[in-house]
Design an enzyme around this catalytic site. Structure first.
Site, PDB file in Angstrom:
ATOM      1  N   CYS A  88       0.884  -1.166   0.000  1.00 17.78           N
ATOM      2  CA  CYS A  88       0.000   0.000   0.000  1.00 17.78           C
ATOM      3  C   CYS A  88       0.921   1.216   0.000  1.00 17.78           C
ATOM      4  O   CYS A  88       1.572   1.509   1.007  1.00 17.78           O
ATOM      5  CB  CYS A  88      -0.913   0.010   1.220  1.00 17.78           C
ATOM      6  SG  CYS A  88      -1.833   1.554   1.429  1.00 17.78           S
ATOM      7  N   CYS A 119      -5.135   5.723  -3.788  1.00 15.44           N
ATOM      8  CA  CYS A 119      -4.377   4.464  -3.794  1.00 15.44           C
ATOM      9  C   CYS A 119      -2.967   4.803  -4.246  1.00 15.44           C
ATOM     10  O   CYS A 119      -2.764   5.198  -5.403  1.00 15.44           O
ATOM     11  CB  CYS A 119      -5.030   3.437  -4.716  1.00 15.44           C
ATOM     12  SG  CYS A 119      -4.035   1.942  -4.991  1.00 15.44           S
TER      13      CYS A 119
END
Length: 332
Positions: free
Chosen positions: A76, A226
């Protein structure tokens, strides 16, 4: 069992951080997944977009990321900025490596993007367009700017790994409902996408050096931002000839904005860099047994108001720019 939680965000991508290795805290992978789902549940007292476990006991800190549905993921990018800030502060250094998802990532403190907004850069492993790394079922060695009929009849997708798999489409007009439909369909096509994929739409903006990116994440759905989607989209944007790889682009999304560029090597390898905020939201001590039945007011939470306010001022400029471009997102 009690846990100390740090809630942080990169571009409003809410990430929890827990000290320790998951296999040493819990007896089974199922227990880890249950814990992650409980903490990240937006209908519960906390709620977030994912969780990093961090083992800071080694020379190179190691981090383990889990999606809000309890599934593990290699990376991430936004969350790694937050993990990076945590270990940089603890060790009193300006740069170090962090290991996660089988890769080694350089994190570095950079000048604040705005007053009071802690900022971190992450240098990610080289991006790759090889079909072996982005398992889209195709006859070619790569999947670049090509229609996937079972996913969408007209959109042209490019597959890229950073190192998790992404499909990216450059669009003239952003349609969020279409992105949700395509992202949801990608999760249900194991024959075409055997490893799944995050799906991003990229819309060029009229301001030079700026693009808008929105990502439907595998295991999470739509999130405000993201980080790996930003990097993947930035890489595809250059691959399709829209901007030089080494030109820093400002990438806007509903959660914030970040800068990204790629450093080309002599052998053609592209190493991406992601720069943006790493904001701490609150610290909390929670009892696992009580958490499932707790109300938000029941928890002992230390809210970091100054950091939240500083980021809100910075983010308002980003939202104005998105609105001015005529990009809208439906209420969900």
């Amino acid at each position: 069992m009690k846990f100390e939680l740090l809630k942080a965000h990169g571009s409003s991508n809410d990430i929890f951080i827990v000290d320790g290795r998951p296999e040493r805290i819990f007896s089974t992978p199922a227990e880890v997944a249950d814990f992650v789902r409980l903490v990240c549940d937006r209908q519960g007292p906390l709620g977030g977009d994912g969780l990093y476990f961090v083992d800071d006991s080694r020379a190179v800190p190691e981090a383990f990321f889990f999606n809000p549905d309890g599934s593990s993921a290699k990376l991430c990018g936004n969350g790694l900025r937050c993990v990076g800030r945590l270990v940089l502060e603890r060790r009193g250094v300006d740069a170090l490596d962090v290991s996660t998802g089988g890769g080694r990532f350089r994190v570095e403190r950079i000048p604040q993007v705005a007053a009071g907004v802690w900022s971190v850069a992450v240098e990610l492993p080289p991006v790759t367009f090889r079909a072996a790394d982005v398992p889209v079922v195709t006859t070619g060695a790569e999947h670049v700017d090509t229609v996937i009929p079972t996913l969408h009849p007209a959109l042209r997708f490019t597959g890229v790994a950073v190192p998790n798999s992404h499909l990216v489409a450059v669009v003239d007009d952003y349609d969020e409902n279409e992105l949700v439909a395509v992202g949801g369909a990608a999760a249900g096509l194991p024959v075409v996408l055997p490893a799944g994929a995050n799906v991003s739409f990229v819309r060029p903006l009229t301001t030079p050096g700026e693009i808008f990116v929105r990502t439907f994440e595998r295991g999470a759905g739509l999130t405000p931002s993201c980080g790996s989607g930003v990097v993947a989209s930035r890489a595809v944007y250059s691959r399709l000839g829209h901007a030089p790889a080494d030109e820093p682009l400002l990438v806007r999304n509903p959660g914030g904005c970040a800068r990204s560029f790629l450093t080309p090597a002599a052998d053609g390898v592209l190493t991406p860099r992601l720069e943006g905020n790493a904001t701490f939201v609150y610290r909390a001590v929670v009892d696992l047994e009580q958490l499932a039945h707790a109300e938000p007011g029941d928890l002992d939470i230390d809210v970091l108001t100054d950091e939240i306010s500083a980021y809100a001022l910075f983010h308002e400029d980003n939202l104005r720019a998105i609105r001015a471009a005529g990009i809208t997102q439906p209420e969900r």
